[in-house]
Design an enzyme around this catalytic site. Structure first.
Site, PDB file in Angstrom:
ATOM      1  N   ASP A  59       1.088  -1.163   0.036  1.00 22.12           N
ATOM      2  CA  ASP A  59       0.140   0.247   0.560  1.00 22.12           C
ATOM      3  C   ASP A  59       1.067   1.195   0.117  1.00 22.12           C
ATOM      4  OD1 ASP A  59      -2.776   1.809   0.548  1.00 22.12           O
ATOM      5  OD2 ASP A  59      -1.860   2.188   1.997  1.00 22.12           O
ATOM      6  N   GLU A  76       0.838  -0.713  -5.198  1.00 28.63           N
ATOM      7  CA  GLU A  76       0.216   0.241  -5.646  1.00 28.63           C
ATOM      8  C   GLU A  76       0.933   2.454  -5.544  1.00 28.63           C
ATOM      9  OE1 GLU A  76      -3.101   3.498  -3.817  1.00 28.63           O
ATOM     10  OE2 GLU A  76      -2.063   2.274  -2.296  1.00 28.63           O
TER      11      GLU A  76
END
Length: 648
Positions: free
Chosen positions: A316, A369
């Site tokens: 993330d 990401e």
């Protein structure tokens, strides 16, 4: 405090842990630190024979004193001892077994006592309670066949369609075990190759969706114990479904009992708030330059891959790690040693974790990401890259969603939003993401992004998904988007499953099922994802008609032509170029009645390509393309469009 000359005494004091066991922790080389720190059931030699109990060990180098208190000592506390030269406090408590609740009391250099959960706990109380729980797994796995097959796979040349879900609201109120068979059955029926689970590390605040982690080594206890999660993953593997889990090494929350200021000092985080805090998120940033922090984080990643057999980690907020000035104004960040904005320590950490994990665990995927154009995200570390397996293609996502949000009459002025992604499609190994982030915070659900009436909404969304599944790259779709749920994602309630039986919604759900089936059965759509030779434009320039067409080629010579029409006007005699003459079978038509389309605009199962050059192709064919629809043609000997055979 020093080690004594009596090994029996030291065994009882330190539970069998010695200073040399922690050398790798202090150099950053120990990537299995969960085996040494935290709570562990051990048996040590005492003066009168073996003694069984639990060893507690916690890193708190600046603490004046540490004690462990739990339900086994009426929460009164038992002093722990500092293992010489390690900064680690250790205590062995005889008679304590699995299931015991505990916390640490840590006295700072200023005399303040802090109550802390164990950073290495492998189980924790259900929030809002925050005690750690002694836990040892006795789970027996049954997924060896899956792991062996995974180890031999080339992920870049394999089909990969990912179903992303928030476990807490996919079927609200169900535990890991209660949801297992339903999830396995549904994902198998839909045909996805993988599921991606929003973070399942222990987190106290449900609306964070798991992205503010307080227990990095503990599975979220709201849904059951760690072995219940192992059972879920095991069953998915037995059904041939891979499991990716979101991992959050970029920041952690400031809960008083968590990692922050653990021993009164900035232990896991940077002390300087210009380096150590995300003001926007109200969280701390890990100090990637500290060896013990690197050991903690790399160990955590390896823990999920080995102890839970997870097949990949989606990392993330990578952009927030890469840039020192991420979401900061001038003067609010500290440049690197060369005066630049790149976080060199975070870059080294990412390279380390990616290279180490891929050497240790065969066939796993590391997915970034990453929302900027940082170079070489998926380039191997030895070639100067970060070493990720895949990167989310955020640019493609933003451009194409912007396109379908336009009224059809205006799409001609933004045709580049459809085609620009092919300019850089092979600069990285991409996943095309329609994730949870796109259906929250006022962005609208997928079905409600599209203008027009319901027929136009569903038809456009069917065409968009067909475009997505035929585009170079792997695919990811968030739960509920496959049947056109109208409300935005809300973690507090379950998906509106009841609408999947209604017109439009059910047809969309069946289309996703067939997209996955056709995708997996046609190597042209995935084997050459990483090779520009696997793609060719048929026509990228029909802006006024809102159409695009292109060819996909597999490494074995397979070919598939995709034609997508984002206008409300049918193309009943559209000429396209093709690479070879003969029959081309219609393998998908998003306007089929089974998908709640009109059923009026098809090609009777196939078209004939004649030896008449068109543009750069040696053959041409006249095809029918539905309004706001897509058709795929293949020259492989395949069955008729599965849309004609699907049952309701």
């Amino acid at each position: 405090m020093t080690m004594s000359d009596d090994p029996t005494t030291d065994a009882l004091r330190y539970g069998g842990l010695a200073g040399w066991d922690l050398e790798g922790f202090h150099t950053g080389a120990d990537t299995e630190i969960w085996k040494r720190l935290g709570s562990h059931l051990v048996t040590v030699d005492g003066p009168e024979g073996p003694v069984s109990g639990t060893r507690f060990a916690v890193w708190a180098p600046q603490a004046k004193a540490v004690s462990v208190h739990g339900d086994f000592n009426d929460w009164s506390g038992q002093p722990m001892e500092l293992l010489p030269g390690t900064g680690v406090w250790v205590g062995f408590v005889p008679g304590v077994g699995a299931g015991a609740l505990y916390k640490y009391s840590v006295q700072t250099q200023w005399g303040e006592w802090l109550e802390k959960a164990d950073p290495m706990a492998r189980y924790a109380e259900i929030p809002p309670a925050s005690a750690s729980i002694v836990w040892e797994s006795d789970y027996t796995w049954s997924d060896q066949e899956w792991l062996e097959r995974r180890a031999e796979a080339d992920l870049h040349a394999e089909p990969m369609s990912i179903y992303e879900l928030h476990l807490g609201s996919w079927r609200k109120g169900k535990s890991y075990r209660e949801v297992t068979e339903e999830l396995v059955e549904y994902v198998t029926w839909q045909g996805y190759t993988h599921v991606e689970l929003l973070p399942l590390s222990q987190h106290p605040y449900e609306p964070s969706w798991g992205y503010q982690v307080t227990g990095y080594f503990a599975a979220q206890s709201t849904f059951g114990n760690p072995d219940d999660l192992r059972h879920l993953i095991d069953r998915l593997h037995q059904a041939g479904i891979g499991v990716i889990m979101d991992w959050v090494p970029g920041h952690f929350p400031k809960d008083s009992w968590g990692l922050g200021r653990f021993d009164g000092s900035a232990l896991y985080e940077h002390a300087d708030p210009r380096q150590g805090e995300h003001r926007d998120w109200g969280t701390y940033i890990f100090n990637y330059g500290r060896n013990e922090v690197k050991s903690f984080l790399v160990s955590n990643a390896l823990y999920w891959l080995t102890e839970f057999h997870v097949d990949g980690l989606r990392v993330d907020a990578v952009a927030s790690m890469l840039y020192l000035d991420y979401s900061r104004e001038e003067g609010q960040w500290v440049p690197n040693i060369y005066g630049g904005r790149e976080n060199l320590e975070a870059i080294d950490f990412l390279r380390y974790v990616n290279s180490h994990l891929q050497k240790r665990v065969a066939g796993i995927a590391m997915i970034a990401e990453e929302s900027t154009s940082f170079p070489g995200v998926t380039l191997p570390v030895e070639e100067g890259g970060l070493g990720f397996t895949f990167k989310w293609n955020m640019g493609w996502m933003n451009d194409t969603l912007s396109y379908i949000e336009d009224d059809p009459i205006y799409r001609q002025y933004h045709h580049n939003n459809l085609t620009f992604g092919l300019v850089y499609a092979w600069s990285e190994h991409f996943i095309l993401p329609i994730s949870h982030d796109e259906v929250v915070h006022g962005k609208g659900s997928m079905i409600n992004k599209v203008p027009g009436d319901d027929w136009q909404k569903f038809a456009t969304l069917r065409a968009y998904y067909a475009f997505m599944w035929s585009h170079p790259g792997k695919q990811l779709l968030f739960m509920g988007s496959e049947f056109g749920q109208r409300p935005e994602f809300n973690e507090a309630v379950s998906l509106e499953w009841w609408v999947s039986d209604l017109w439009g919604h059910h047809g969309l759900q069946l289309l996703l099922r067939d997209l996955n089936r056709v995708y997996r059965s046609h190597p042209a759509l995935y084997t050459a994802d990483s090779d520009p030779a696997g793609f060719a434009w048929i026509d990228a320039g029909d802006a006024s008609g809102n159409t695009i067409s292109f060819l996909r080629r597999g490494t074995g010579g397979e070919q598939l032509a995709a034609v997508i029409n984002f206008s409300p006007v049918p193309r009943e005699a559209m000429t396209i170029g093709l690479p070879s003459t003969g029959s081309w079978h219609e393998v998908l038509n998003t306007d089929s009645e089974i998908y709640d389309g009109t059923g009026k605009y098809g090609n009777l199962g196939q078209v004939e390509a004649l030896a008449e050059p068109w543009n750069d192709f040696p053959a041409r064919a006249s095809v029918v393309v539905p309004p706001m629809g897509a058709v795929w043609f293949s020259q492989d000997p395949v069955e008729q469009n599965p849309g004609h055979e699907s049952d309701r």
